[in-house]
Design a protein around this motif. Structure first.
Motif, short mmCIF file in Angstrom:
data_model
loop_
_atom_site.label_atom_id
_atom_site.label_comp_id
_atom_site.label_asym_id
_atom_site.label_seq_id
_atom_site.Cartn_x
_atom_site.Cartn_y
_atom_site.Cartn_z
N ARG A 1 -0.97 6.87 -3.86
CA ARG A 1 -2.13 5.98 -4.05
C ARG A 1 -2.96 6.42 -5.25
N LYS A 2 -3.12 7.73 -5.39
CA LYS A 2 -3.89 8.26 -6.53
C LYS A 2 -3.17 7.96 -7.84
N ILE B 1 0.85 -1.19 0.00
CA ILE B 1 0.00 0.00 0.00
C ILE B 1 0.88 1.24 0.00
N PRO B 2 0.73 2.15 -0.97
CA PRO B 2 1.55 3.36 -1.00
C PRO B 2 1.39 4.17 0.28
N LYS C 1 -1.07 9.73 0.05
CA LYS C 1 -2.30 9.83 -0.73
C LYS C 1 -2.00 10.08 -2.20
#
Length: 495
Positions: free
Chosen positions: A23-24, A16-17, A20
């Motif tokens: 992740r986007k 999981i990056p 934020k």
């Protein structure tokens, strides 16, 4: 509860990056890269599988195909594939992938339309050769692109999804051929198998247009409209420091680097051998077996082999997810090898019941799990040299197809149906050889890592010695100043 969810999410979709923004970005490249690559590979395998489905659905009789004509079609396609392999991957270093991929897809889409109008098997030979040249851009080219955008912890799952899209094309081809035969056979004076190629071409061309519009090239050159300038920089910076994703000019130094390391030799040998474990599926042996023993309708002969493809998709996705979580690639190749050895033994023992032969063919679908894992492994091994990575990935598939050009003719000729005794013995040997080469690649990779760590430790020690020596040299200039009285006053003396 939150930590359990995060662990489950990490297992299913990879690391999981942390931010934020990342992740986007990952969501965007997943959507646009995977969507196009998967659709492209879907049509690629739809086209390949349509030949085998057409063969058992009337093409053989209509074109008066004899003996090993079917095997020759596959061999000639493979020859074209070999010719186009490395040139296509090197073209991605020169022509933007968003141009090259869709252009090649248009070429094989047009050739697919041409297949629907052939009058003899010789025309299919010519068409399939040039389709092989154009389709050679897809598989290794996409693995090169995936290795340019994704971290090693993200790569296995994405490679698995990509590979599964090709298998979905195989699965859909059997279902499509059955439906076409039922509903379009004889429509407008065309046989059902001819309509299959027309529909395939219609599916292919709009996907090529989609690629022109959305494919983002590689991080160093991307100008995709959906990525901001900050996301373009992040796509490059977020990759591991040892991962080389920059564009470099082609030079003869590339050959020296590739041939001077173990990677090209070992990775090429690995897929050259392990890729032949797919022979039961790639030659549609189950369909030929059902047609030869009789008692099954055309639709059943098209539908029943889909069980092997379904098992292949499940195996590929589960194994790819597991390898991203554990970062260990070799266990998948062990699983694949054991599965095909079991299948070959069950089919080789001809007195075994029919249900066991069905099970054996379906279990042989596990062989496709090695595709995604092997290429993710090679991407990981060659991550520090972008050009070497492109050549190694292309060479892996090229050498596999060099073997595949004559392998089916020797071990899986259509005239051996339904038993394929030579082929089953060859499959057992291939499984054992895959286990041996897997160990070799694992050993060489570990040895390289040990050598790198030793060099890093020595370099750190040398740097520390240099720093200590520099500190020692600095001491006289930074020493305290003692004052000694003299007959004429006081003088400062540096000690």
């Amino acid at each position: 509860m939150s930590s359990t969810w995060n662990r489950a999410r990490r297992f299913i979709w990879g690391e999981i990056p942390a931010s934020k923004e990342e992740r986007k970005l990952l969501l965007k490249i997943d959507w646009f890269i995977l969507s196009y690559c998967c659709l492209m590979y879907f049509t690629n395998y739809l086209d390949r599988s349509n030949v085998s489905n057409a063969y058992v659905s009337g093409m053989k009789e209509e074109l008066n195909m004899q003996g090993t004509d079917y095997n020759k079609i596959n061999t000639i396609f493979t020859c074209g594939y070999i010719v186009g392999m490395i040139p296509n991957n090197l073209m991605l270093q020169v022509v933007p992938p968003r141009i090259w991929f869709p252009l090649m897809q248009i070429v094989w889409g047009v050739l697919t339309f041409c297949t629907s109008a052939v009058h003899n098997v010789q025309q299919i030979y010519a068409i399939r050769f040039f389709q092989g040249v154009s389709e050679a851009s897809t598989f290794v080219g996409t693995h090169y692109i995936l290795g340019s955008w994704y971290k090693p912890s993200e790569l296995g799952k994405r490679s698995g999804i990509f590979t599964s899209s090709g298998l979905a094309g195989t699965l859909f081809s059997g279902i499509l051929q059955g439906a076409v035969y039922q509903n379009l056979n004889g429509a407008q004076g065309r046989s059902g198998w001819r309509w299959l190629f027309i529909i395939d071409g219609i599916i292919t061309l709009p996907i090529a247009l989609y690629g022109f519009l959305v494919f983002p090239d590689v991080p160093a050159t991307t100008r995709a409209f959906y990525l901001s300038e900050e996301e373009r920089l992040l796509s490059h910076d977020r990759l591991e420091p040892a991962q080389d994703v920059d564009r470099h000019g082609l030079s003869w130094n590339l050959m020296r680097r590739v041939l001077g390391r173990w990677r090209w030799y070992a990775c090429s040998l690995l897929f050259a051998i392990s890729g032949e474990t797919e022979s039961l599926g790639s030659n549609n042996l189950m369909g030929q077996w059902l047609k030869a023993i009789g008692g099954y309708t055309v639709e059943q002969t098209d539908y029943y082999p889909s069980g092997m493809t379904a098992f292949a998709i499940v195996s590929t996705l589960v194994c790819a997810t597991w390898t991203d979580y554990t970062r260990a690639r070799w266990p998948v190749l062990v699983y694949m090898s054991v599965a095909v050895i079991f299948s070959a033994i069950c089919i080789l023992v001809w007195s075994s019941p029919t249900w066991l032969k069905f099970l054996a063919y379906y279990v042989a679908g596990a062989s496709y799990a090695g595709q995604a894992t092997t290429f993710a492994w090679a991407n990981q091994i060659c991550a520090d040299d972008d050009q070497e990575r492109a050549v190694v990935l292309a060479s892996m598939n090229m050498w596999n197809n060099v073997i595949n050009a004559w392998w089916p003719l020797l071990f899986y000729p259509a005239t051996d149906a339904p038993r394929f005794r030579k082929g089953m013995i060859a499959m057992i040997c291939t499984g054992v050889a895959t286990l041996a080469v897997t160990w070799l690649v694992w050993y060489l990779e570990r040895r390289e890592h040990r050598i790198k760590r030793t060099c890093e430790i020595k370099n750190d020690a040398a740097s520390l010695d240099i720093k200590e020596a520099e500190d020692e040299n600095e001491k006289p200039r930074s020493a305290s100043v003692e004052v000694h009285p003299t007959s004429v006053g006081q003088r400062a003396v540096a000690v």
